[in-house]
Design a protein around this motif. Structure first.
Motif, PDB file in Angstrom:
ATOM      1  N   MET A 160     -30.163  32.335  25.991  1.00 51.80           N
ATOM      2  CA  MET A 160     -31.276  31.585  26.571  1.00 51.80           C
ATOM      3  C   MET A 160     -32.096  30.905  25.480  1.00 51.80           C
ATOM      4  O   MET A 160     -32.182  31.399  24.350  1.00 51.80           O
ATOM      5  CB  MET A 160     -32.193  32.503  27.371  1.00 51.80           C
ATOM      6  CG  MET A 160     -31.565  33.128  28.600  1.00 51.80           C
ATOM      7  SD  MET A 160     -32.787  33.831  29.755  1.00 51.80           S
ATOM      8  CE  MET A 160     -33.686  34.957  28.687  1.00 51.80           C
ATOM      9  N   LEU A 161     -32.716  29.799  25.862  1.00 52.44           N
ATOM     10  CA  LEU A 161     -33.683  29.109  25.023  1.00 52.44           C
ATOM     11  C   LEU A 161     -34.888  28.787  25.881  1.00 52.44           C
ATOM     12  O   LEU A 161     -34.784  28.051  26.861  1.00 52.44           O
ATOM     13  CB  LEU A 161     -33.089  27.829  24.426  1.00 52.44           C
ATOM     14  CG  LEU A 161     -34.031  26.998  23.555  1.00 52.44           C
ATOM     15  CD1 LEU A 161     -34.436  27.785  22.316  1.00 52.44           C
ATOM     16  CD2 LEU A 161     -33.384  25.688  23.156  1.00 52.44           C
ATOM     17  N   ASN A 162     -36.024  29.377  25.538  1.00 52.93           N
ATOM     18  CA  ASN A 162     -37.280  29.151  26.261  1.00 52.93           C
ATOM     19  C   ASN A 162     -37.163  29.449  27.751  1.00 52.93           C
ATOM     20  O   ASN A 162     -37.745  28.769  28.592  1.00 52.93           O
ATOM     21  CB  ASN A 162     -37.767  27.717  26.046  1.00 52.93           C
ATOM     22  CG  ASN A 162     -39.287  27.640  25.988  1.00 52.93           C
ATOM     23  OD1 ASN A 162     -39.956  28.579  25.581  1.00 52.93           O
ATOM     24  ND2 ASN A 162     -39.835  26.507  26.395  1.00 52.93           N
ATOM     25  N   GLY A 163     -36.367  30.458  28.085  1.00 51.51           N
ATOM     26  CA  GLY A 163     -36.255  30.921  29.457  1.00 51.51           C
ATOM     27  C   GLY A 163     -35.124  30.323  30.252  1.00 51.51           C
ATOM     28  O   GLY A 163     -34.895  30.726  31.394  1.00 51.51           O
ATOM     29  N   GLY A 164     -34.373  29.375  29.699  1.00 50.82           N
ATOM     30  CA  GLY A 164     -33.251  28.754  30.398  1.00 50.82           C
ATOM     31  C   GLY A 164     -31.936  29.081  29.721  1.00 50.82           C
ATOM     32  O   GLY A 164     -31.851  29.100  28.490  1.00 50.82           O
ATOM     33  N   ARG A 165     -30.909  29.346  30.509  1.00 49.60           N
ATOM     34  CA  ARG A 165     -29.587  29.626  29.940  1.00 49.60           C
ATOM     35  C   ARG A 165     -28.980  28.333  29.393  1.00 49.60           C
ATOM     36  O   ARG A 165     -29.010  27.296  30.056  1.00 49.60           O
ATOM     37  CB  ARG A 165     -28.657  30.227  31.003  1.00 49.60           C
ATOM     38  CG  ARG A 165     -29.019  31.644  31.398  1.00 49.60           C
ATOM     39  CD  ARG A 165     -27.922  32.258  32.248  1.00 49.60           C
ATOM     40  NE  ARG A 165     -27.721  31.528  33.480  1.00 49.60           N
ATOM     41  CZ  ARG A 165     -28.354  31.779  34.623  1.00 49.60           C
ATOM     42  NH1 ARG A 165     -29.259  32.750  34.662  1.00 49.60           N
ATOM     43  NH2 ARG A 165     -28.101  31.073  35.703  1.00 49.60           N
ATOM     44  N   ILE A 166     -28.412  28.408  28.195  1.00 50.27           N
ATOM     45  CA  ILE A 166     -27.732  27.256  27.621  1.00 50.27           C
ATOM     46  C   ILE A 166     -26.227  27.501  27.664  1.00 50.27           C
ATOM     47  O   ILE A 166     -25.775  28.634  27.852  1.00 50.27           O
ATOM     48  CB  ILE A 166     -28.182  26.971  26.169  1.00 50.27           C
ATOM     49  CG1 ILE A 166     -27.672  28.060  25.214  1.00 50.27           C
ATOM     50  CG2 ILE A 166     -29.684  26.833  26.087  1.00 50.27           C
ATOM     51  CD1 ILE A 166     -27.885  27.731  23.752  1.00 50.27           C
ATOM     52  N   ASN A 167     -25.471  26.433  27.510  1.00 54.45           N
ATOM     53  CA  ASN A 167     -24.019  26.563  27.464  1.00 54.45           C
ATOM     54  C   ASN A 167     -23.645  27.403  26.246  1.00 54.45           C
ATOM     55  O   ASN A 167     -23.909  26.994  25.109  1.00 54.45           O
ATOM     56  CB  ASN A 167     -23.376  25.181  27.370  1.00 54.45           C
ATOM     57  CG  ASN A 167     -21.859  25.226  27.494  1.00 54.45           C
ATOM     58  OD1 ASN A 167     -21.223  26.216  27.150  1.00 54.45           O
ATOM     59  ND2 ASN A 167     -21.278  24.142  27.977  1.00 54.45           N
ATOM     60  N   PRO A 168     -23.043  28.565  26.422  1.00 56.49           N
ATOM     61  CA  PRO A 168     -22.740  29.430  25.269  1.00 56.49           C
ATOM     62  C   PRO A 168     -21.772  28.792  24.288  1.00 56.49           C
ATOM     63  O   PRO A 168     -21.728  29.172  23.118  1.00 56.49           O
ATOM     64  CB  PRO A 168     -22.148  30.683  25.925  1.00 56.49           C
ATOM     65  CG  PRO A 168     -21.640  30.230  27.258  1.00 56.49           C
ATOM     66  CD  PRO A 168     -22.587  29.153  27.696  1.00 56.49           C
ATOM     67  N   SER A 169     -20.995  27.808  24.747  1.00 57.45           N
ATOM     68  CA  SER A 169     -20.031  27.148  23.861  1.00 57.45           C
ATOM     69  C   SER A 169     -20.707  26.330  22.773  1.00 57.45           C
ATOM     70  O   SER A 169     -20.049  25.918  21.814  1.00 57.45           O
ATOM     71  CB  SER A 169     -19.095  26.254  24.682  1.00 57.45           C
ATOM     72  OG  SER A 169     -18.322  27.030  25.576  1.00 57.45           O
ATOM     73  N   ALA A 170     -22.014  26.075  22.898  1.00 57.23           N
ATOM     74  CA  ALA A 170     -22.742  25.404  21.822  1.00 57.23           C
ATOM     75  C   ALA A 170     -22.948  26.331  20.639  1.00 57.23           C
ATOM     76  O   ALA A 170     -23.141  25.884  19.508  1.00 57.23           O
ATOM     77  CB  ALA A 170     -24.091  24.905  22.336  1.00 57.23           C
ATOM     78  N   VAL A 171     -22.901  27.643  20.888  1.00 56.24           N
ATOM     79  CA  VAL A 171     -23.177  28.640  19.857  1.00 56.24           C
ATOM     80  C   VAL A 171     -21.908  29.347  19.394  1.00 56.24           C
ATOM     81  O   VAL A 171     -21.743  29.629  18.201  1.00 56.24           O
ATOM     82  CB  VAL A 171     -24.206  29.670  20.364  1.00 56.24           C
ATOM     83  CG1 VAL A 171     -24.485  30.753  19.329  1.00 56.24           C
ATOM     84  CG2 VAL A 171     -25.501  28.975  20.769  1.00 56.24           C
ATOM     85  N   ILE A 172     -21.007  29.642  20.321  1.00 55.34           N
ATOM     86  CA  ILE A 172     -19.816  30.422  19.989  1.00 55.34           C
ATOM     87  C   ILE A 172     -18.565  29.785  20.580  1.00 55.34           C
ATOM     88  O   ILE A 172     -18.631  29.050  21.565  1.00 55.34           O
ATOM     89  CB  ILE A 172     -19.924  31.876  20.515  1.00 55.34           C
ATOM     90  CG1 ILE A 172     -20.202  31.886  22.025  1.00 55.34           C
ATOM     91  CG2 ILE A 172     -20.974  32.656  19.757  1.00 55.34           C
ATOM     92  CD1 ILE A 172     -20.216  33.265  22.648  1.00 55.34           C
ATOM     93  N   ASN A 173     -17.441  30.059  19.960  1.00 50.87           N
ATOM     94  CA  ASN A 173     -16.145  29.752  20.542  1.00 50.87           C
ATOM     95  C   ASN A 173     -15.789  30.942  21.433  1.00 50.87           C
ATOM     96  O   ASN A 173     -15.475  32.025  20.928  1.00 50.87           O
ATOM     97  CB  ASN A 173     -15.095  29.552  19.447  1.00 50.87           C
ATOM     98  CG  ASN A 173     -13.735  29.159  19.999  1.00 50.87           C
ATOM     99  OD1 ASN A 173     -13.275  29.690  21.013  1.00 50.87           O
ATOM    100  ND2 ASN A 173     -13.068  28.247  19.321  1.00 50.87           N
ATOM    101  N   VAL A 174     -15.873  30.754  22.734  1.00 50.38           N
ATOM    102  CA  VAL A 174     -15.720  31.872  23.663  1.00 50.38           C
ATOM    103  C   VAL A 174     -14.335  32.496  23.563  1.00 50.38           C
ATOM    104  O   VAL A 174     -14.174  33.713  23.676  1.00 50.38           O
ATOM    105  CB  VAL A 174     -16.011  31.407  25.110  1.00 50.38           C
ATOM    106  CG1 VAL A 174     -15.786  32.545  26.097  1.00 50.38           C
ATOM    107  CG2 VAL A 174     -17.438  30.888  25.225  1.00 50.38           C
ATOM    108  N   LYS A 175     -13.330  31.693  23.313  1.00 47.66           N
ATOM    109  CA  LYS A 175     -11.945  32.195  23.257  1.00 47.66           C
ATOM    110  C   LYS A 175     -11.715  33.065  22.028  1.00 47.66           C
ATOM    111  O   LYS A 175     -11.126  34.142  22.118  1.00 47.66           O
ATOM    112  CB  LYS A 175     -10.970  31.025  23.264  1.00 47.66           C
ATOM    113  CG  LYS A 175      -9.505  31.447  23.296  1.00 47.66           C
ATOM    114  CD  LYS A 175      -8.596  30.233  23.386  1.00 47.66           C
ATOM    115  CE  LYS A 175      -7.126  30.669  23.413  1.00 47.66           C
ATOM    116  NZ  LYS A 175      -6.217  29.490  23.507  1.00 47.66           N
TER     117      LYS A 175
END
Length: 376
Positions: A160-175
């Motif tokens: 989350m950023l400031n209370g909203g969920r962000i696309n996790p793929s911006a931070v991590i490679n999910v695979k």
């Protein structure tokens, strides 16, 4: 390509924060913050409507995937379901302070950790929470035991950023579970927050023919770039005649090198490439980012005027902008950065700022973003 994400935010609540440069952040959370998963982070945008999160600066010990051996699947609501085995330990992604640790009607036993970089991480469906509100946790520290539901053992995870969920793929490679070593720009826009990757822009129109650049790493894990062998027409010093007024690094961790000549002087593209950003960019003012071959990017900022637009193909030595003092700048100059695989590195590895020539070296560049220099 990571497009800009918009996040709807709830109303703000107050928070008392005390911090020092040498000690973990100490926080006192309101009753609302200890109960509500989605809630604004007080003070996050007090100083500015934008800030950067440089993920490339993190050491290996400062990041952990929540369930390193789990299988991760991204859901449509920007949460990740990480399936695992009974009794597996849930780990904190970054260091931070536990803001919430309670049983929730929708998420079961849930933990929210607030991090120094501005993000919060959410860990739900826990069989047991092992930390309490106010606890300081390290990256990789066990904070819960994964729980079960409908015959599956898993953790519900979100960033989350400031209370909203962000696309996790911006931070991590999910695979692969790996951290994406890149810089994120977080910009407040009314009740929304825009999150974009440095070098990307939402209005890029990308086709295979337009944007295809050489990528040696499609065939090899290591690439050697002999700068001495580059033909003169393939490179250009970005601001001929300039002197350095602020070098890379130092105590203030300067992200690039500041070059000065005169107001409205012509700025040159360092190498052939494609423009991926040409717009105002927080403290950078008028900013241009050019994507080059093999994962290299260059950034030019504080221009009085940008002379190229997103999607333009540019040649080395082409005039792309004029020096100025837009953004946070006390004098007209060019702030110049170099990035490789999303990670900043010292422009001195490529350019000799005294002679305005290429360094007489061979750079060894690796697929995972490593770069070393050896004199020829």
């Amino acid at each position: 390509m990571m497009n800009i994400r918009k996040i709807l935010l709830p109303l703000a609540f107050a928070l008392v924060i005390t911090t020092t440069a040498s000690a973990p952040v100490k926080q006192q959370f309101t009753a609302a913050e200890q109960q509500q998963i989605s809630i604004e982070t007080p003070g996050l945008f007090t100083r500015s409507d934008a800030f950067n999160v440089d993920l490339s600066a993190l050491k290996a010990s400062e990041y952990s995937f929540p369930l390193p051996v789990g299988k991760a699947t991204v859901r449509k609501n920007n949460t990740i379901e990480i399936t695992t085995t009974e009794g597996d330990a849930v780990k904190s992604m970054f260091e931070g302070i536990v803001r919430l640790s309670r049983k929730h009607p929708d998420y079961g036993n849930v933990i929210v950790v607030r991090h120094r970089n501005g993000f919060e991480t959410v860990y739900g469906n826990n069989a047991q929470n092992l930390v309490n509100v106010g606890d300081y946790v390290r990256a990789g520290q066990t904070i819960a035991i994964a729980g079960s539901s409908e015959g599956k053992i898993f953790c519900d995870f979100a960033i989350m950023l400031n209370g909203g969920r962000i696309n996790p793929s911006a931070v991590i490679n999910v695979k692969t579970h790996q951290l994406r070593r890149q810089t994120l720009l977080c910009e407040k826009d009314g009740q929304y927050v825009n999150v974009s990757v440095l070098g990307d822009k939402v209005d890029i129109v990308e086709t295979e023919d337009e944007m295809k650049l050489d990528d040696a790493f499609e065939k090899t894990a290591t690439f050697k770039w002999n700068l001495e062998q580059m033909e003169k027409q393939r490179w250009a010093y970005p601001l001929p005649g300039a002197k350095v007024i602020s070098p890379y690094g130092g105590k203030r961790r300067h992200a690039g090198v500041d070059l000065k000549t005169k107001p409205n002087d012509e700025i040159f593209a360092a190498f052939d490439g494609v423009v991926t950003r040409s717009s105002p960019y927080a403290g950078y003012g008028n900013c241009i980012v050019i994507r080059h071959a093999n994962g290299l990017e260059t950034l030019y900022s504080h221009q009085s005027k940008n002379l190229v637009k997103v999607g333009d193909k540019v040649k080395a030595g082409q005039v792309i902008g004029l020096t100025g003092r837009t953004g946070r700048a006390s004098t007209e100059h060019l702030h110049f950065e170099t990035h490789f695989k999303g990670r900043r590195f010292n422009p001195n590895l490529i350019f000799d700022h005294t002679s305005h020539d290429l360094q007489q070296v061979t750079l060894t560049m690796t697929k995972n973003g490593g770069i070393t220099s050896k004199k020829n």
